[in-house]
Design a protein around this motif. Structure first.
Motif, PDB file in Angstrom:
ATOM      1  N   ARG A  87      -5.427   8.535   4.316  1.00 46.72           N
ATOM      2  CA  ARG A  87      -4.944   8.797   2.969  1.00 46.72           C
ATOM      3  C   ARG A  87      -3.564   8.161   2.819  1.00 46.72           C
ATOM      4  NH1 ARG A  87      -6.050   9.193  -0.871  1.00 46.72           N
ATOM      5  NH2 ARG A  87      -5.579  11.136  -1.909  1.00 46.72           N
ATOM      6  N   GLY A  88      -3.353   7.045   3.502  1.00 49.12           N
ATOM      7  CA  GLY A  88      -2.106   6.298   3.346  1.00 49.12           C
ATOM      8  C   GLY A  88      -2.074   5.569   2.009  1.00 49.12           C
ATOM      9  N   THR A  89      -0.944   4.922   1.740  1.00 53.18           N
ATOM     10  CA  THR A  89      -0.723   4.305   0.437  1.00 53.18           C
ATOM     11  C   THR A  89      -1.764   3.244   0.095  1.00 53.18           C
ATOM     12  OG1 THR A  89       1.571   4.463   1.114  1.00 53.18           O
ATOM     13  CG2 THR A  89       1.122   3.488  -1.030  1.00 53.18           C
ATOM     14  N   ALA A  90      -1.950   2.318   1.033  1.00 52.97           N
ATOM     15  CA  ALA A  90      -2.859   1.210   0.745  1.00 52.97           C
ATOM     16  C   ALA A  90      -4.270   1.744   0.523  1.00 52.97           C
ATOM     17  CB  ALA A  90      -2.838   0.203   1.883  1.00 52.97           C
ATOM     18  N   HIS A  92      -5.007   4.716  -0.457  1.00 56.66           N
ATOM     19  CA  HIS A  92      -5.014   5.491  -1.697  1.00 56.66           C
ATOM     20  C   HIS A  92      -5.275   4.589  -2.903  1.00 56.66           C
ATOM     21  CE1 HIS A  92      -4.091   8.694  -4.497  1.00 56.66           C
ATOM     22  NE2 HIS A  92      -3.263   7.876  -5.126  1.00 56.66           N
ATOM     23  N   VAL A  93      -4.550   3.476  -2.999  1.00 55.50           N
ATOM     24  CA  VAL A  93      -4.769   2.627  -4.172  1.00 55.50           C
ATOM     25  C   VAL A  93      -6.129   1.934  -4.116  1.00 55.50           C
ATOM     26  CG1 VAL A  93      -2.285   2.260  -4.504  1.00 55.50           C
ATOM     27  CG2 VAL A  93      -3.623   0.505  -3.375  1.00 55.50           C
ATOM     28  N   GLN A  94      -6.760   1.912  -2.965  1.00 56.66           N
ATOM     29  CA  GLN A  94      -8.103   1.329  -2.872  1.00 56.66           C
ATOM     30  C   GLN A  94      -9.192   2.401  -2.926  1.00 56.66           C
ATOM     31  OE1 GLN A  94      -8.155  -1.742  -3.382  1.00 56.66           O
ATOM     32  NE2 GLN A  94      -7.503  -3.022  -1.685  1.00 56.66           N
ATOM     33  N   LEU A  98     -11.874   9.035  -3.098  1.00 60.41           N
ATOM     34  CA  LEU A  98     -13.309   9.128  -3.360  1.00 60.41           C
ATOM     35  C   LEU A  98     -14.101   9.182  -2.059  1.00 60.41           C
ATOM     36  CD1 LEU A  98     -13.624   6.569  -6.294  1.00 60.41           C
ATOM     37  CD2 LEU A  98     -13.585   9.057  -6.429  1.00 60.41           C
ATOM     38  N   ARG A 105     -18.368  16.438   0.279  1.00 63.59           N
ATOM     39  CA  ARG A 105     -19.595  16.915  -0.381  1.00 63.59           C
ATOM     40  C   ARG A 105     -20.791  16.779   0.533  1.00 63.59           C
ATOM     41  NH1 ARG A 105     -17.622  14.513  -5.168  1.00 63.59           N
ATOM     42  NH2 ARG A 105     -18.527  12.546  -4.530  1.00 63.59           N
ATOM     43  N   ALA A 126      -2.352   9.978   7.444  1.00 62.34           N
ATOM     44  CA  ALA A 126      -1.611   9.007   6.661  1.00 62.34           C
ATOM     45  C   ALA A 126      -1.492   7.714   7.432  1.00 62.34           C
ATOM     46  CB  ALA A 126      -0.231   9.550   6.323  1.00 62.34           C
ATOM     47  N   GLY A 145     -13.359  -0.363   8.444  1.00 57.43           N
ATOM     48  CA  GLY A 145     -12.629  -0.747   7.248  1.00 57.43           C
ATOM     49  C   GLY A 145     -13.543  -1.224   6.138  1.00 57.43           C
ATOM     50  N   ARG A 146     -12.913  -1.602   5.010  1.00 56.83           N
ATOM     51  CA  ARG A 146     -13.620  -2.098   3.817  1.00 56.83           C
ATOM     52  C   ARG A 146     -14.744  -1.156   3.428  1.00 56.83           C
ATOM     53  NH1 ARG A 146     -13.982  -7.990   6.464  1.00 56.83           N
ATOM     54  NH2 ARG A 146     -11.890  -8.731   6.005  1.00 56.83           N
ATOM     55  N   ASP A 150     -20.361   5.472   0.014  1.00 50.97           N
ATOM     56  CA  ASP A 150     -21.701   5.494   0.623  1.00 50.97           C
ATOM     57  C   ASP A 150     -21.679   4.938   2.040  1.00 50.97           C
ATOM     58  OD1 ASP A 150     -22.606   6.547  -1.678  1.00 50.97           O
ATOM     59  OD2 ASP A 150     -23.499   4.695  -2.456  1.00 50.97           O
TER      60      ASP A 150
END
Ligand SMILES: Cc1cc2nc3c(=O)[nH]c(=O)nc-3n(C[C@H](O)[C@H](O)[C@H](O)COP(=O)(O)O)c2cc1C
Ligand code: FES
Lengths: 162, 589
Positions: A87-90, A92-94, A98, A105, A126, A145-146, A150
């Motif tokens: 949940r780091g900055t980068a 977060h903005v990506q 979600l 869920r 973080a 990554g990426r 899903d």
């Protein structure tokens, strides 16, 4: 000295004494000592702290103080795989929120909780240092990554059979 | 015939992108070729193209990007087998044109001189590239004061955030009288969005060890400690290997290189607390205590680890040291502007085409870093802000993109250079959400010692949450500012003193966006979930049921071939329906 009888944890003295001896007489060892205990038991059990305090002659208050200060220490047992969702900055903005939501869920757990089958423990952290591949998560020592929500779930599902 | 070297980028970023199976495939296919050697190397900073494979033969070096197992096979057959370059996958080529060549040519690589080129687990490769030359020169030709003077003359300032002149720091520690001194490397890299230090630790660990040994000699320390965060398991592994190898070669230990200098290093693993990146908190943590900062003075140079004089430097700072000693101060301070000399490594991430690392001379305008090196914004979106310096830093708008990257110019904007993390944001990023994100970070990470930092940040966070729910008032903005200044004044350490920076800079440069949230109850970037609503246009919907089947919370209903509807009370705003709708019938307002 009386050796305190192990309550819930079996073979406490056999499992913890070597660790205590490893650090005996050294300075500034509280963190690695607790880390080794956690490695051995899977978590920093309350009764283990009592045992350490007596055997290693470190005040229990100091041990608890350190164990609760650092994110690394858990006072509860954890699942077979620790899933660290960045949940780091980068991330977060990506859209890492979600990813976390979807995992929550799908596996019906919240941050810090373990699935009822004991396989996954979810942890929000973080930054895992792979920001250019954001959003990122780590299962055990493996980094992925990426991600999309899903993809994250299917990666975790693939661990079930491992 | 020169040997062909096949180098696979196996830093964390490479592995995360899938380098492991590629490496396996290559070693398997090439195991019978005596003239080919497959090696693992670190990160060269082109993370967006990982996994990367470089083929080196004689003086030719050709790098392929986004390699998967199939491409690896092609490389073995066509390139290694027939000596033919497979142009369509080439990203770098040292003797011919290649798409990414300019990105490398625009850089000056001092800190990253070896990253991605050498096998970090082989000390000989480091030594071949002038490794441990700086240490040898320092020990055999220079006095500790000569070393300090060289570092002072280079103009090197701390790369960990504060920018304090490194030579001066060393001089204070040198002057302190004690039987025992410590030299600590700060490898805690807690700033989320920064990964320069990880890359150096993983890709070139000996440069840190050499830098520490030189520093240890300069200040008169005999013990070195690397405080490395536990989230970097690969870095710790490579450091341990490197330490072992350095000891074997007697580059650490007693009487290094036959001199009187004795110095050894061990690793302390961090335990996951951002505040431990702060010097005095780190010292407490090394001593095994809760990582709480304490007032200075006394400064660590006089009273540090276990009360002994201690010098703490950041990873990137230390990686510069061997180069400076080997090549001289003037070779270093040739680069840079004003009081910021040398280079800076930036970690480029967020909404950019080319995320990764880039090392540039100080003074390059932000615009060039973002649009040249980071390749601009993907998907034709508009640039909105760049976040510099992490939770202690700030967000700068388009209008400030001509600011040169140097300590003074960046500070003047209200942001800070920080450690060099740059997270780039586009029009789909909500500024209020970003401010909220940083505050919730510092709020969690505050050690709790100072009430303003502990409670003040909580109150600020509550206000921001209110605003993002559409329940904010205009007075809230003044209240935020007032609290921000009180927290700055009332906090002991850098964490609290800088925690309000992300809010202050966004209020300064993006006030309108806050006002839109408050007055119009709208989130222009469509991020704040309480202020947006998903709906399906009944005219466009063809009733394919895709959205309903993919909705993770079953918020969508409707019959096949008829228009579907979203139940707003169930919808979690995850965006899945937009992604799957074949006719763009879903919209967000
Ligand atoms: C809250 C806080 C966190 C910090 N985190 C780091 C960090 O992760 N890495 C780092 O090198 N410096 C960090 N610093 C800066 C260090 O306190 C210190 O200035 C630095 O390690 C000194 O090394 P330098 O002079 O080489 O930059 C942090 C400072 C504060 C206040
Ligand atoms: S922000 Fe997620 S890896 Fe750095």
């Amino acid at each position: 000295m009386t050796s305190s009888p192990a309550k819930g944890i079996e073979n406490m003295s056999k499992r913890l004494d070597p660790i205590i001896e490893k650090y005996r007489g050294k300075k500034g060892v509280t963190i690695p000592l607790l880390a080794d205990v956690q490695k051995e038991l899977g978590y920093v059990a309350e009764e283990a702290v009592g045992y350490l305090a007596e055997k290693a002659d470190i005040p229990a208050a100091e041990l608890f103080g350190v164990a609760t200060f650092y994110a690394m220490f858990r006072m509860q047992p954890e699942g077979k795989y620790v899933v660290r969702v960045c949940r780091g900055t980068a991330c977060h903005v990506q859209g890492s929120a979600l990813i976390g939501d979807q995992i929550q869920r799908h596996f019906k757990i919240k941050d810090g909780e373990t699935t009822s089958d004991g396989i996954f423990t979810l942890q929000y952290v973080a930054c895992l240092g792979c920001c250019s591949l954001a959003p990122v998560l780590m299962v055990g020592d493996e980094v992925y990554g990426r991600l999309t929500p899903d993809k994250a779930v299917s990666i975790l599902e693939s661990y079930r059979d491992k | 015939m020169p040997k062909t070297l096949v180098k696979v980028g196996m830093a964390s970023c490479g592995v995360a992108a899938g380098a492991e199976p590629v490496y396996k495939k290559l070693t398997e296919m090439l195991k019978d070729r005596d003239d080919v050697e497959v090696k693992k190397v670190g990160c060269i900073g082109f993370c967006y193209l990982e996994p990367l494979v470089e083929i080196e033969k004689g003086s030719s070096r050709i790098t392929y990007g986004k390699v998967d197992e199939a491409i690896a096979e092609e490389i073995v057959e066509t390139h290694i087998g027939h000596g033919e370059t497979i142009k369509k996958y080439v990203v770098l080529n040292n003797s011919d044109e290649a798409p990414e060549n300019p990105r490398l040519e625009n850089q000056v690589r001092i800190v990253l001189r070896n990253s991605g080129l050498i096998d970090p687990e082989n000390i000989d490769e480091y030594i071949e590239r002038e490794g441990y030359k700086g240490l040898e020169k320092a020990l055999k030709e220079m006095s500790p004061m000569d070393v300090i003077k060289e570092v002072l003359d280079s103009g090197l300032r701390g790369r960990g955030g504060a920018g304090f002149p490194t030579g001066l720091k060393w001089k204070f520690a040198h002057m302190a009288k004690s039987d025992m001194k410590y030299f600590v490397c700060n490898a805690d890299e807690g700033d989320p969005g920064a990964f320069m230090d990880r890359s150096v630790l993983e890709g070139d660990p000996h440069s840190i060890i050499e830098g520490m040994a030189i520093g240890g000699y300069a200040i008169g320390a005999s013990e070195g400690i690397i405080y490395c965060r536990a989230e970097y398991p690969l870095a710790i592994k490579h450091l341990n290997t490197a330490l072992e190898q350095a000891r074997e070669k007697e580059l650490l230990g007693d009487n290094i290189m036959g001199t009187d200098f004795c110095f050894d290093i061990h690793i302390k693993e961090g335990a996951g607390a951002f505040v431990c990146g702060e010097e005095t908190a780190m010292i407490a943590s090394i001593e095994g205590k809760r990582g709480m900062p304490r007032p200075r003075p006394p400064f660590p140079a006089n009273k540090g680890v276990f009360g002994k004089p201690t010098n703490i430097n950041n990873v990137e700072t230390l990686a510069n040291i061997p180069w400076i000693i080997t090549n001289g101060a003037s070779a270093f301070n040739r680069y840079g502007i004003g009081r910021s000399r040398g280079t800076k490594v930036f970690a480029l991430a967020g909404k950019v085409n080319k995320g990764g690392l880039a090392e540039v001379p100080m003074g390059m305008p932000l615009r060039d870093v973002i649009f040249e090196l980071a390749g601009g914004i993907p998907n034709n979106k508009k640039f909105k802000a760049v976040q510099l310096g992490g939770p202690s830093g700030g967000c700068l708008p388009e209008a400030l993109l001509d600011t040169p990257v140097d300590y003074e110019s960046i500070n003047a904007t209200g942001a800070i250079m920080g450690s060099g993390g740059m997270v780039i944001m586009d029009e789909t990023t909500c500024i209020v959400d970003v401010a909220k994100f940083f505050l919730s970070f510092v709020q969690k990470e505050s050690c709790g010692k100072c009430p303003f930092c502990r409670i003040g940040t909580k109150r600020m966070l509550e206000i921001l949450e209110r605003i993002s729910r559409g329940e904010g008032k205009m007075e809230d903005l003044d209240l935020l500012e007032e609290l921000a200044y009180q927290i700055k004044d009332g906090s002991l350490c850098g964490l609290g003193q800088t925690a309000p920076n992300p809010v202050l800079t966004t209020l300064k440069y993006f006030r309108e966006e806050y006002e839109t949230h408050i007055q119009d109850k709208k989130c222009p970037a469509k991020v704040c979930t309480s202020l947006i609503k998903y709906s399906i246009d009944p005219e466009k919907c063809i009733g394919c049921t895709k959205c309903a089947r993919n909705c993770p919370v079953n918020a969508i209903s409707g019959e096949i071939k008829k228009a579907h509807v979203i139940d707003d009370s169930i919808c979690v705003r995850c965006g899945k329906c937009i992604e799957v709708c074949p006719v763009n019938a879903v919209s967000v307002e």
